[in-house]
Design a protein around this motif. Structure first.
Motif, PDB file in Angstrom:
ATOM      1  N   ALA A  11      58.977  -7.034 -13.243  1.00  0.00           N
ATOM      2  CA  ALA A  11      59.591  -6.602 -14.513  1.00  0.00           C
ATOM      3  C   ALA A  11      61.052  -6.236 -14.298  1.00  0.00           C
ATOM      4  O   ALA A  11      61.917  -6.574 -15.114  1.00  0.00           O
ATOM      5  CB  ALA A  11      58.820  -5.425 -15.095  1.00  0.00           C
ATOM      6  N   ALA A  12      61.355  -5.548 -13.192  1.00  0.00           N
ATOM      7  CA  ALA A  12      62.736  -5.170 -12.898  1.00  0.00           C
ATOM      8  C   ALA A  12      63.580  -6.413 -12.625  1.00  0.00           C
ATOM      9  O   ALA A  12      64.740  -6.490 -13.058  1.00  0.00           O
ATOM     10  CB  ALA A  12      62.787  -4.216 -11.705  1.00  0.00           C
ATOM     11  N   ALA A  51      72.657  -2.010 -19.035  1.00  0.00           N
ATOM     12  CA  ALA A  51      71.486  -1.151 -18.858  1.00  0.00           C
ATOM     13  C   ALA A  51      70.372  -1.902 -18.137  1.00  0.00           C
ATOM     14  O   ALA A  51      69.719  -1.357 -17.227  1.00  0.00           O
ATOM     15  CB  ALA A  51      71.001  -0.642 -20.212  1.00  0.00           C
ATOM     16  N   LEU A  52      70.140  -3.160 -18.524  1.00  0.00           N
ATOM     17  CA  LEU A  52      69.097  -3.955 -17.864  1.00  0.00           C
ATOM     18  C   LEU A  52      69.464  -4.242 -16.403  1.00  0.00           C
ATOM     19  O   LEU A  52      68.595  -4.213 -15.523  1.00  0.00           O
ATOM     20  CB  LEU A  52      68.859  -5.253 -18.629  1.00  0.00           C
ATOM     21  CG  LEU A  52      68.221  -5.082 -20.005  1.00  0.00           C
ATOM     22  CD1 LEU A  52      68.203  -6.416 -20.753  1.00  0.00           C
ATOM     23  CD2 LEU A  52      66.811  -4.521 -19.884  1.00  0.00           C
ATOM     24  N   LEU A  53      70.727  -4.501 -16.143  1.00  0.00           N
ATOM     25  CA  LEU A  53      71.165  -4.708 -14.758  1.00  0.00           C
ATOM     26  C   LEU A  53      70.997  -3.427 -13.939  1.00  0.00           C
ATOM     27  O   LEU A  53      70.644  -3.481 -12.754  1.00  0.00           O
ATOM     28  CB  LEU A  53      72.618  -5.174 -14.724  1.00  0.00           C
ATOM     29  CG  LEU A  53      72.847  -6.639 -15.092  1.00  0.00           C
ATOM     30  CD1 LEU A  53      74.320  -6.904 -15.335  1.00  0.00           C
ATOM     31  CD2 LEU A  53      72.310  -7.548 -14.012  1.00  0.00           C
ATOM     32  N   ALA A  54      71.248  -2.280 -14.556  1.00  0.00           N
ATOM     33  CA  ALA A  54      71.089  -1.004 -13.855  1.00  0.00           C
ATOM     34  C   ALA A  54      69.626  -0.760 -13.497  1.00  0.00           C
ATOM     35  O   ALA A  54      69.321  -0.278 -12.400  1.00  0.00           O
ATOM     36  CB  ALA A  54      71.623   0.144 -14.709  1.00  0.00           C
ATOM     37  N   VAL A  55      68.703  -1.112 -14.401  1.00  0.00           N
ATOM     38  CA  VAL A  55      67.266  -0.961 -14.123  1.00  0.00           C
ATOM     39  C   VAL A  55      66.873  -1.830 -12.927  1.00  0.00           C
ATOM     40  O   VAL A  55      66.176  -1.381 -12.008  1.00  0.00           O
ATOM     41  CB  VAL A  55      66.429  -1.330 -15.371  1.00  0.00           C
ATOM     42  CG1 VAL A  55      64.963  -1.505 -15.028  1.00  0.00           C
ATOM     43  CG2 VAL A  55      66.612  -0.277 -16.447  1.00  0.00           C
ATOM     44  N   SER A  60      65.794  -2.052  -6.885  1.00  0.00           N
ATOM     45  CA  SER A  60      66.128  -2.608  -5.574  1.00  0.00           C
ATOM     46  C   SER A  60      66.814  -1.596  -4.668  1.00  0.00           C
ATOM     47  O   SER A  60      67.067  -1.884  -3.501  1.00  0.00           O
ATOM     48  CB  SER A  60      67.064  -3.812  -5.746  1.00  0.00           C
ATOM     49  OG  SER A  60      66.471  -4.780  -6.555  1.00  0.00           O
ATOM     50  N   GLY A  61      67.175  -0.438  -5.209  1.00  0.00           N
ATOM     51  CA  GLY A  61      67.860   0.578  -4.418  1.00  0.00           C
ATOM     52  C   GLY A  61      69.343   0.300  -4.225  1.00  0.00           C
ATOM     53  O   GLY A  61      69.969   0.856  -3.323  1.00  0.00           O
ATOM     54  N   SER A  65      75.607  -0.570  -7.564  1.00  0.00           N
ATOM     55  CA  SER A  65      75.455  -1.402  -8.759  1.00  0.00           C
ATOM     56  C   SER A  65      74.891  -0.593  -9.921  1.00  0.00           C
ATOM     57  O   SER A  65      75.307  -0.771 -11.073  1.00  0.00           O
ATOM     58  CB  SER A  65      74.544  -2.587  -8.449  1.00  0.00           C
ATOM     59  OG  SER A  65      74.423  -3.415  -9.579  1.00  0.00           O
ATOM     60  N   VAL A  66      73.960   0.306  -9.638  1.00  0.00           N
ATOM     61  CA  VAL A  66      73.429   1.186 -10.682  1.00  0.00           C
ATOM     62  C   VAL A  66      74.568   2.001 -11.289  1.00  0.00           C
ATOM     63  O   VAL A  66      74.694   2.109 -12.513  1.00  0.00           O
ATOM     64  CB  VAL A  66      72.332   2.126 -10.116  1.00  0.00           C
ATOM     65  CG1 VAL A  66      71.928   3.172 -11.144  1.00  0.00           C
ATOM     66  CG2 VAL A  66      71.118   1.332  -9.664  1.00  0.00           C
TER      67      VAL A  66
END
Length: 140
Positions: A11-12, A51-55, A60-61, A65-66
């Motif tokens: 999902a991520a 927001a989706l890229l941050a999730v 992935s840790g 990027s977050v």
């Protein structure tokens, strides 16, 4: 437990792909002048994509990027609030704060493509005055 972790990872990953494609699509639309960079739709697509890229990055840790995508979302929220404040004299999601848009330093208002259209006629330089034609006057 392994199946649940695999589904969360999937999902991520899917969220990351949707975020990456949406931000790339938003940039493409601006580059092709389909939408303006100050358009609300561009801001929303960019914000949701971030927001989706941050999730995906958090799963992935990848904390740098977050952080950068979280900043992208904050910038998008601020831009949406400023646009709403300009339209409605205040923005409810921002607690009624007023975000006054600064005047453009270049003289080009947002959304215009030409300096000539943005500068009022009274400010435009006047045409050069023609010197009087002295050749046609007679001395007699």
């Amino acid at each position: 437990m392994g199946d649940m972790q695999a589904s969360a990872t999937s999902a991520a990953t899917a969220a990351g792909w949707v975020g990456a494609l949406s931000t790339a699509a938003a940039y493409l639309l601006v580059a092709r002048r389909v939408i303006e960079p100050d358009a609300q739709v561009f801001r929303v697509i960019n914000m949701l994509g971030g927001a989706l890229l941050a999730v995906s990055a958090a799963a992935s840790g990848a904390w740098p990027s977050v952080t950068s995508n979280f900043v992208r979302v904050l910038i998008g929220v601020q831009a949406l609030c400023r646009g709403a404040a300009q339209r409605t004299n205040g923005c409810w999601p921002c607690g009624g704060m007023s975000f006054a848009a600064p005047r453009s330093r270049t003289g080009v208002e947002p959304g215009t493509r030409s300096l000539r259209r943005a500068v009022p006629t009274a400010v435009r330089p006047a045409a050069r005055a023609q010197p009087p034609n002295t050749a046609s006057t007679s001395l007699s």
